[in-house]
Design an enzyme around this catalytic site. Structure first.
Site, mmCIF file in Angstrom:
data_model
loop_
_atom_site.group_PDB
_atom_site.id
_atom_site.type_symbol
_atom_site.label_atom_id
_atom_site.label_comp_id
_atom_site.label_asym_id
_atom_site.label_seq_id
_atom_site.Cartn_x
_atom_site.Cartn_y
_atom_site.Cartn_z
ATOM 1 N N HIS A 328 0.814 -1.221 0.000
ATOM 2 C CA HIS A 328 0.000 0.000 0.000
ATOM 3 C C HIS A 328 0.847 1.270 0.000
ATOM 4 C CE1 HIS A 328 -3.669 -2.182 0.471
ATOM 5 N NE2 HIS A 328 -3.391 -2.630 1.672
ATOM 6 N N ASP A 365 -3.140 -10.562 -1.851
ATOM 7 C CA ASP A 365 -3.640 -9.929 -0.634
ATOM 8 C C ASP A 365 -5.092 -9.506 -0.860
ATOM 9 O OD1 ASP A 365 -4.155 -7.535 1.239
ATOM 10 O OD2 ASP A 365 -2.216 -8.242 1.964
ATOM 11 N N HIS A 367 -6.567 -6.960 -0.012
ATOM 12 C CA HIS A 367 -6.640 -5.534 -0.336
ATOM 13 C C HIS A 367 -5.842 -5.254 -1.606
ATOM 14 C CE1 HIS A 367 -7.042 -5.822 4.112
ATOM 15 N NE2 HIS A 367 -8.015 -4.952 3.909
ATOM 16 N N ASP A 458 -4.727 -12.363 4.039
ATOM 17 C CA ASP A 458 -5.919 -11.866 4.717
ATOM 18 C C ASP A 458 -7.214 -12.189 3.978
ATOM 19 O OD1 ASP A 458 -4.915 -10.161 2.804
ATOM 20 O OD2 ASP A 458 -4.899 -8.390 4.068
#
Length: 555
Positions: A328, A365, A367, A458
């Site tokens: 990120h 991931d 996200h 996740d």
């Protein structure tokens, strides 16, 4: 079963999949087909059907196919994904093949794959022949809408099983143009069992010192539990160890602006209250006096492991147990638990320092990896593929950056692939079909020299943030499916994942896949219908850029 027969067009239906029960025939109506045709059959029909069936044993009637333009290097790429089934119980049984040179080489390479050798590089792929697409469409249309195999075909073309035509007569298969002479070359069986030194592990306890004074899901227990599981399972001792180090200012600045580096460098001089205020001023970030060192060690360790993999060459791979995560982090600001963008820094080093021309990043991931995407949005040397929960842009990182239409910019157009889930609870069927039907076809055409996996866990079962249900075994299977690329040169680098049991098991199974251990079995039935829509839309957007991506039949 793949059969190449001289069929008149009117007889295609009578030989196509007797798809009632578990019989699937793929009659090819043209000779001189190539590697791309067989890969398309594998990705869109054979492997989805096999994952749905979930066999206890895989038997392959293997031959070097006559009348086709298949390279001997192709056969290991057909064998390796089958090793993701039946806990790796695969037997190759020699059938036909009469050009002895190519037969010997194909058999030797396939045996090497069973023994753990990396798959060889394929020659550049040509287009998929129109007749191959016709065979695919016809076969897939017989399966109904509930199976992986029919995911990419729009419902308007799906036929009921009752529409199967009557069985016709079977024409003979001629065995002409054979080569009875002995081989001119002795073909050695490559490799052998996967050696411990072929997979390396990097970890440094200094990364545990980055921690919040209050409970936070991104905490040192994540890497501690992963390392404990790698050791207790015996995986760690089978891996070489790469020394960790801190990334230099120059290495960080290949991806990040000086303003971000200045923010991180002044953290250790701040009072605890000032550190708290700084973290609160940023996007989902906490910091302490050891944050800079931990972040430098994470990025530097990733660089060292990647250099080891590239330097050792064919068949070498690695596992980076690193934190804080990175995908990120933008060029100018830390965000989303991420300080430095570990994988992006490694990609830039692969391009600049190691002179690679094609680097693949697969980000699973839950996200979207906005930082990696934005770092290479205009760079055609980097193919970035992200599978993530999107929910219309309301899931972190909010916005439309992870949407399907974001395909890259300028020269990088077509080298960014977003697969954004629009519903929660996506699991093994959805991820495996995304891999088979979109990720792998694009990756094979891109033909990377190195694979980096932004391995956030996740999306795993019971993650407190991810809202999905991928099993740890599925991560091992996805790793195994990527192994044939880049001659096995791959680094799996930890990103997110906050259920300690899930991430420990998932990373261990990824490492075992790199070591050549068979992955666990998956239940790939009952695919989510919204995922089908996402994959069809993403496929349609990517099809203009990639010849191997699924094409819809003409209306």
């Amino acid at each position: 079963m793949l059969s190449a027969v001289d069929l008149p067009p009117t007889n295609v239906d009578s030989h196509l999949a007797r798809t009632a029960k578990n019989i699937l025939n793929l009659p090819l109506t043209k000779t001189d087909l190539g590697d791309a045709d067989y890969l398309a059959l594998w990705f869109y029909v054979v492997l989805p059907a096999a994952f749905n069936f979930n066999p206890d044993l895989v038997l392959v009637s293997a031959s070097a196919v006559n009348h086709m333009r298949l390279s001997p290097a192709l056969f290991p790429h057909l064998v390796r994904p089958l090793m993701s089934l039946a806990e790796g119980k695969v037997a190759l049984v020699l059938e036909g093949g009469y050009r002895l040179d190519s037969l010997a080489e194909s058999a030797a390479l396939s045996l090497g794959t069973l023994l753990g050798s990396p798959c060889p590089l394929l020659p550049p792929l040509g287009p998929v022949d129109p007749t191959t697409w016709e065979t695919l469409w016809e076969a897939i249309s017989r399966f109904g809408e509930d199976l992986l195999i029919s995911c990419f075909l729009t419902s308007a073309f799906v036929k009921p099983l009752s529409a199967l035509p009557p069985e016709g007569s079977q024409p003979p298969f001629p065995t002409r143009h054979t080569n009875p002479s002995p081989p001119t070359l002795a073909i050695p069986v490559p490799g052998g069992p996967q050696q411990p030194s072929r997979v390396a592990l990097v970890y440094d306890a200094r990364m545990e010192c980055h921690q919040s004074k209050k409970y936070h899901p991104e905490n040192p227990k994540r890497v501690q539990c992963i390392m404990e599981n790698l050791k207790s399972s015996g995986v760690a001792k089978r891996c070489a160890r790469v020394n960790s180090r801190e990334a230099t200012d120059g290495e960080v600045l290949t991806v990040h602006d000086k303003s971000l580096l200045d923010i991180v460098k002044r953290i250790k001089n701040l009072k605890p209250s000032e550190q708290l205020s700084l973290g609160e001023s940023l996007d989902s970030i906490y910091v302490n006096g050891e944050t800079e060192e931990a972040a430098r060690v994470a990025s530097g360790s990733m660089l060292e492991l990647m250099a080891w993999v590239i330097g050792r060459g064919r068949g070498h791979s690695g596992v980076a147990v690193i934190r804080p995560p990175g995908h990120h982090a933008e060029s100018d600001e830390p965000s989303g638990f991420c300080i430095f963008n570990n994988v992006a820094i490694a990609v830039q080093s692969a391009l600049d320092d190691h002179q690679l021309k094609r680097v693949l990043v697969v980000d699973w991931d839950v996200h979207h990896g906005n930082g990696i995407q934005n770092a290479f949005l205009r760079d055609p040397r980097v193919l970035y593929i992200s599978l993530h929960l999107f929910l219309g842009g309301s899931f972190y990182p909010e916005g439309q950056g992870g949407a399907i239409p974001v395909v890259g910019e300028g020269k990088g157009k077509g080298f960014n692939v977003n697969i954004p889930w629009e519903q929660e609870k996506m699991g093994d069927p959805e991820y495996i079909q995304a891999f088979l039907g979109l990720v792998l076809p694009i990756c094979y055409e891109f033909n990377p020299e190195l694979v980096l996996v932004s391995a956030g866990f996740d999306a795993a079962v019971d993650d407190p943030l991810g809202r999905c249900s991928v099993t740890p075994a599925c991560y091992g299977v996805m790793t195994n499916l990527l192994c044939p690329l880049a001659e096995g040169k791959m680094v799996v680098a930890l990103e997110g994942g906050y259920n300690l049991a899930s991430i420990s098991s998932a990373m261990t199974l990824c490492a075992k896949a790199l070591l050549g251990d068979p992955p666990g079995r998956l239940d790939c039935n009952n695919m989510n219908k919204s995922a089908r829509t996402v994959l069809q839309l993403a496929s349609a957007v990517q099809a203009p850029f990639w010849r191997l991506v699924f094409k819809q039949p003409p209306k």
